[in-house]
Design a protein around this motif. Structure first.
Motif, PDB file in Angstrom:
ATOM      1  N   GLY A 111      39.492  -7.215 -36.300  1.00 20.70           N
ATOM      2  CA  GLY A 111      39.239  -5.920 -36.799  1.00 20.70           C
ATOM      3  C   GLY A 111      39.486  -5.517 -37.931  1.00 20.70           C
ATOM      4  O   GLY A 111      38.333  -6.081 -38.580  1.00 20.70           O
ATOM      5  N   PRO A 112      40.603  -4.539 -38.096  1.00 16.89           N
ATOM      6  CA  PRO A 112      40.854  -3.852 -36.918  1.00 16.89           C
ATOM      7  C   PRO A 112      40.237  -3.071 -36.342  1.00 16.89           C
ATOM      8  O   PRO A 112      39.179  -2.539 -36.873  1.00 16.89           O
ATOM      9  N   GLY A 113      40.366  -2.852 -34.930  1.00 16.66           N
ATOM     10  CA  GLY A 113      39.670  -2.385 -34.038  1.00 16.66           C
ATOM     11  C   GLY A 113      38.794  -2.367 -32.801  1.00 16.66           C
ATOM     12  O   GLY A 113      38.975  -1.925 -32.663  1.00 16.66           O
ATOM     13  N   GLY A 114      39.007  -3.900 -32.700  1.00 18.19           N
ATOM     14  CA  GLY A 114      38.565  -4.988 -31.593  1.00 18.19           C
ATOM     15  C   GLY A 114      39.210  -4.842 -30.356  1.00 18.19           C
ATOM     16  O   GLY A 114      40.694  -3.715 -30.823  1.00 18.19           O
ATOM     17  N   SER A 115      38.299  -4.419 -29.533  1.00 20.13           N
ATOM     18  CA  SER A 115      39.568  -4.013 -28.371  1.00 20.13           C
ATOM     19  C   SER A 115      39.622  -5.376 -27.831  1.00 20.13           C
ATOM     20  O   SER A 115      39.492  -6.729 -26.990  1.00 20.13           O
ATOM     21  N   ALA A 116      41.174  -5.154 -27.650  1.00 17.56           N
ATOM     22  CA  ALA A 116      42.046  -6.743 -27.510  1.00 17.56           C
ATOM     23  C   ALA A 116      41.447  -7.067 -25.394  1.00 17.56           C
ATOM     24  O   ALA A 116      41.063  -7.735 -24.879  1.00 17.56           O
ATOM     25  N   ILE A 117      41.387  -5.683 -24.307  1.00 22.20           N
ATOM     26  CA  ILE A 117      41.200  -5.695 -23.628  1.00 22.20           C
ATOM     27  C   ILE A 117      40.163  -6.589 -23.161  1.00 22.20           C
ATOM     28  O   ILE A 117      39.004  -7.098 -22.335  1.00 22.20           O
ATOM     29  N   GLY A 118      38.503  -5.276 -24.007  1.00 15.32           N
ATOM     30  CA  GLY A 118      37.447  -6.399 -23.837  1.00 15.32           C
ATOM     31  C   GLY A 118      37.344  -7.891 -23.595  1.00 15.32           C
ATOM     32  O   GLY A 118      36.649  -7.680 -23.298  1.00 15.32           O
ATOM     33  N   TYR A 119      37.545  -7.880 -24.279  1.00 15.65           N
ATOM     34  CA  TYR A 119      37.667  -9.131 -25.593  1.00 15.65           C
ATOM     35  C   TYR A 119      38.558  -9.964 -24.285  1.00 15.65           C
ATOM     36  O   TYR A 119      37.853 -11.590 -24.133  1.00 15.65           O
ATOM     37  N   LEU A 120      39.497  -9.701 -24.303  1.00 16.44           N
ATOM     38  CA  LEU A 120      39.646 -11.089 -22.518  1.00 16.44           C
ATOM     39  C   LEU A 120      39.177 -10.288 -21.417  1.00 16.44           C
ATOM     40  O   LEU A 120      39.324 -11.550 -20.873  1.00 16.44           O
ATOM     41  N   GLN A 121      38.804  -9.382 -20.761  1.00 16.24           N
ATOM     42  CA  GLN A 121      37.870  -9.068 -19.653  1.00 16.24           C
ATOM     43  C   GLN A 121      36.968 -10.036 -19.918  1.00 16.24           C
ATOM     44  O   GLN A 121      35.839 -10.392 -19.514  1.00 16.24           O
ATOM     45  N   ALA A 122      36.022  -9.811 -21.452  1.00 11.22           N
ATOM     46  CA  ALA A 122      34.615 -10.873 -21.044  1.00 11.22           C
ATOM     47  C   ALA A 122      34.504 -12.191 -21.569  1.00 11.22           C
ATOM     48  O   ALA A 122      33.925 -12.937 -21.421  1.00 11.22           O
ATOM     49  N   TYR A 123      35.416 -12.193 -22.670  1.00 13.13           N
ATOM     50  CA  TYR A 123      35.834 -13.937 -23.483  1.00 13.13           C
ATOM     51  C   TYR A 123      36.787 -14.613 -22.555  1.00 13.13           C
ATOM     52  O   TYR A 123      37.186 -15.566 -22.156  1.00 13.13           O
ATOM     53  N   VAL A 146      42.598   2.352 -31.023  1.00 15.55           N
ATOM     54  CA  VAL A 146      41.403   1.180 -30.644  1.00 15.55           C
ATOM     55  C   VAL A 146      41.221   1.728 -28.798  1.00 15.55           C
ATOM     56  O   VAL A 146      41.945   1.375 -27.777  1.00 15.55           O
ATOM     57  N   ALA A 147      39.558   1.923 -28.195  1.00 15.01           N
ATOM     58  CA  ALA A 147      39.166   1.129 -27.573  1.00 15.01           C
ATOM     59  C   ALA A 147      40.115   2.774 -26.779  1.00 15.01           C
ATOM     60  O   ALA A 147      39.793   3.490 -26.588  1.00 15.01           O
ATOM     61  N   ASP A 148      40.703   1.789 -25.267  1.00 18.93           N
ATOM     62  CA  ASP A 148      41.593   3.234 -24.561  1.00 18.93           C
ATOM     63  C   ASP A 148      43.007   3.415 -24.833  1.00 18.93           C
ATOM     64  O   ASP A 148      43.056   4.041 -24.184  1.00 18.93           O
ATOM     65  N   SER A 149      43.535   3.086 -25.957  1.00 24.32           N
ATOM     66  CA  SER A 149      45.032   3.394 -26.767  1.00 24.32           C
ATOM     67  C   SER A 149      44.789   4.276 -27.245  1.00 24.32           C
ATOM     68  O   SER A 149      44.431   4.737 -29.219  1.00 24.32           O
ATOM     69  N   GLU A 150      44.312   5.868 -26.961  1.00 25.97           N
ATOM     70  CA  GLU A 150      44.448   6.873 -28.022  1.00 25.97           C
ATOM     71  C   GLU A 150      43.661   6.443 -28.719  1.00 25.97           C
ATOM     72  O   GLU A 150      43.851   6.711 -30.065  1.00 25.97           O
ATOM     73  N   PRO A 151      42.296   6.389 -28.889  1.00 24.54           N
ATOM     74  CA  PRO A 151      41.456   5.929 -29.972  1.00 24.54           C
ATOM     75  C   PRO A 151      41.300   7.043 -30.575  1.00 24.54           C
ATOM     76  O   PRO A 151      41.235   8.347 -30.810  1.00 24.54           O
ATOM     77  N   VAL A 152      40.927   6.425 -32.298  1.00 22.92           N
ATOM     78  CA  VAL A 152      40.663   7.752 -33.472  1.00 22.92           C
ATOM     79  C   VAL A 152      38.538   7.356 -32.823  1.00 22.92           C
ATOM     80  O   VAL A 152      38.173   6.298 -32.639  1.00 22.92           O
TER      81      VAL A 152
END
Length: 514
Positions: A111-123, A146-152
């Protein structure tokens, strides 16, 4: 086209990539500040951090593929660990076996800003090499902001649509004012909606969160694969906690020693290198919409098409038209992965015939815009982290104008737009807390740095530089196209990294794969 310092695997490239998830808790994890060179704080601050390092994660099932999710607590401000707490989303997929479990493997897609959890679950959790998933719990934490962690949050969907269409190659003072006004509105929106979190989303903060996550998982050492910006995050972790580093893979490396302007100019040259590679492939094909004469002619035609769109945007079948800025973003999105080149040729062909919908779709994938007009918070978090990590590349339009020749020399196709896009942080409401500096991470375990020779977003010379800076690094080279190398089709690269992750043996120095 807000592509300023977006060191990431794009939405299109993610399809071809893969990565990972997490583990259990025990009392064997190192405590706060163990092995720390900087950022640990006073003895009192370290004592206050113990409650975070000792927390137990309450895992719950979150998906049919065997993923678990939990919430981790961290201090909003590490200088005041007894103050406000924030909640960070974490996820895991347990090791599948057979073989002895090696611990947890944290991943970050950039990213910065890419969801690590989204990356984990999708790939990652399903696409990483089976031997790695067998031995490691695959884990991820969405970085703060980012994403589900206090997102900006910064703009509404409609506001973001308008922002992405602003002309970023201004031809006169009026257009310069429109562009700077759009940057100011973006920054003001972030301050209005995210004032609490905005000063606390630096890479240093995220790296310290990673160490809390390591401890909460029960791991004595961090094992980690970071892609793109994730390499800067991993290198920062090694600098802060050299004694806690285990096996670190930094793929598509950034150079932390470069100031923002030089980073942006280098990345501009990287996209030109990638476009030249695309052009060389395009001229060999009968369906090349930019001609089959020469690579130079393809570049000239591409630039001419952008100029034509600047004067007259193309219809897309919806209220948004394909502007120069959106078209440029669409082309840049396709530079991240050579498998997208056929899609780009088709999108350019239809756009030149008056239908910009396909090229607009590429731009939307880059911005993570859904069909209903909503955006993920990728671009918001991207600016928030970048503008906190380094002082701005430019202080105002006059500095951009002065630097245009060097950016256009770096890329005749993209230089002008990327130079102006680098102005965003000049109007940021939070002052930068980081500075460019070499990262040596003395005392860290062996680290593998991976560089791709024609990488568009993180030029190969950055990997060379980072490997030279890190005291324990080995450089692994992929002679090829696209952004990052692991899991993208090279058996040589994958074997070298798998061996390192499973056995702890780095590749031999100067190893080069194709």
């Amino acid at each position: 086209m807000d592509t300023r310092r977006l060191f990431r695997i794009s939405a299109t490239a993610l399809v071809a990539a893969g990565l990972l998830l997490s583990g259990c808790s025990s009392d064997s994890a190192s405590g706060a500040g163990t092995g720390t060179r900087t950022g640990a704080g006073s003895t009192a601050e370290q004592a206050a951090l113990k409650k975070f390092y000792g927390q137990k994660l309450a895992w719950r099932s979150c998906g049919a593929a065997g993923f678990d999710c939990a919430t981790m607590k961290a201090p909003l401000d590490y200088a005041k660990p007894d103050g406000t707490e924030i909640s960070l989303a974490v996820a895991r997929k347990k090791a599948t076996g057979p073989g002895k479990r090696l611990g947890s493997l944290q991943v970050n897609p950039g990213g910065p800003g890419g969801s690590a959890i989204g990356y984990l679950q999708a790939y990652a959790g399903i696409g990483y090499p089976a031997p790695v998933r067998a031995r490691y719990d695959m884990v991820a934490v969405d970085p703060r902001g980012v994403a589900d962690s206090e997102p900006v949050e910064c703009l509404t969907g409609k506001e973001m649509d308008a922002y992405t269409q602003v002309d970023q190659t201004p031809d006169d003072p009026r257009e310069e004012t429109l562009l700077t006004t759009s940057f100011k509105k973006f920054a003001a929106g972030c301050e209005k909606r995210s004032a609490k979190i905005l000063p606390h989303v630096s890479t240093v903060d995220a790296a310290r969160d990673m160490d809390i996550f390591r401890a909460a998982l029960g791991d004595k050492k961090l094992t980690y694969v970071g892609a793109s910006y994730g390499t800067f995050l991993g290198a920062t972790y090694a600098e802060l906690f050299p004694g806690n580093t285990g096996r670190l893979v930094l793929d598509g490396a950034m150079d932390p020693s470069l100031p923002a302007r030089e980073l942006n100019r280098d990345q501009t040259a990287g996209f030109e290198t990638a476009f030249t590679s695309f052009a060389a492939d395009c001229v060999k094909r009968k369906d090349c919409p930019l001609g089959t004469k020469s690579v130079a002619d393809v570049g000239a035609r591409m630039k001419a098409f952008f100029t034509a769109l600047d004067a007259k945007p193309v219809a897309t079948g919806e209220s948004r038209r394909l502007t120069e800025s959106l078209a440029t973003t669409g082309v840049i999105a396709a530079m991240y992965d050579e498998s997208t080149w056929p899609q780009l040729r088709e999108a350019l062909t239809t756009a030149m015939a008056g239908d910009g919908s396909a090229l607009l779709s590429l731009a939307d994938s880059y911005y993570e815009r859904d069909g209903d007009g909503t955006y993920a918070n990728l671009m918001f978090a991207n600016s928030a982290v970048n503008c906190l990590d380094l002082p701005p590349a430019f202080s105002g339009p006059a500095e951009v104008t002065a630097a245009l020749p060097s950016f256009e020399q770096a890329s005749p196709v993209f230089g002008e737009g990327l130079a102006w896009a680098s102005l965003n942080c000049a109007y940021w409401p939070t002052k930068a807390t980081g500075t460019a500096h070499r990262i040596e991470a003395k005392g860290a375990a062996p680290i593998v740095v991976v560089g791709t020779t024609r990488d568009p977003a993180t030029p190969y010379k950055w990997a060379v530089s980072l490997a030279d800076q890190l005291s324990s690094a080995t450089l692994l080279t992929y002679d090829g196209d696209g952004h990052t190398a692991y899991g993208r089709g090279s058996d040589c690269i994958d074997t070298a990294i798998n061996t390192y992750l499973l056995e702890g043996t780095p590749p031999k120095p100067a190893t080069k794969c194709s």
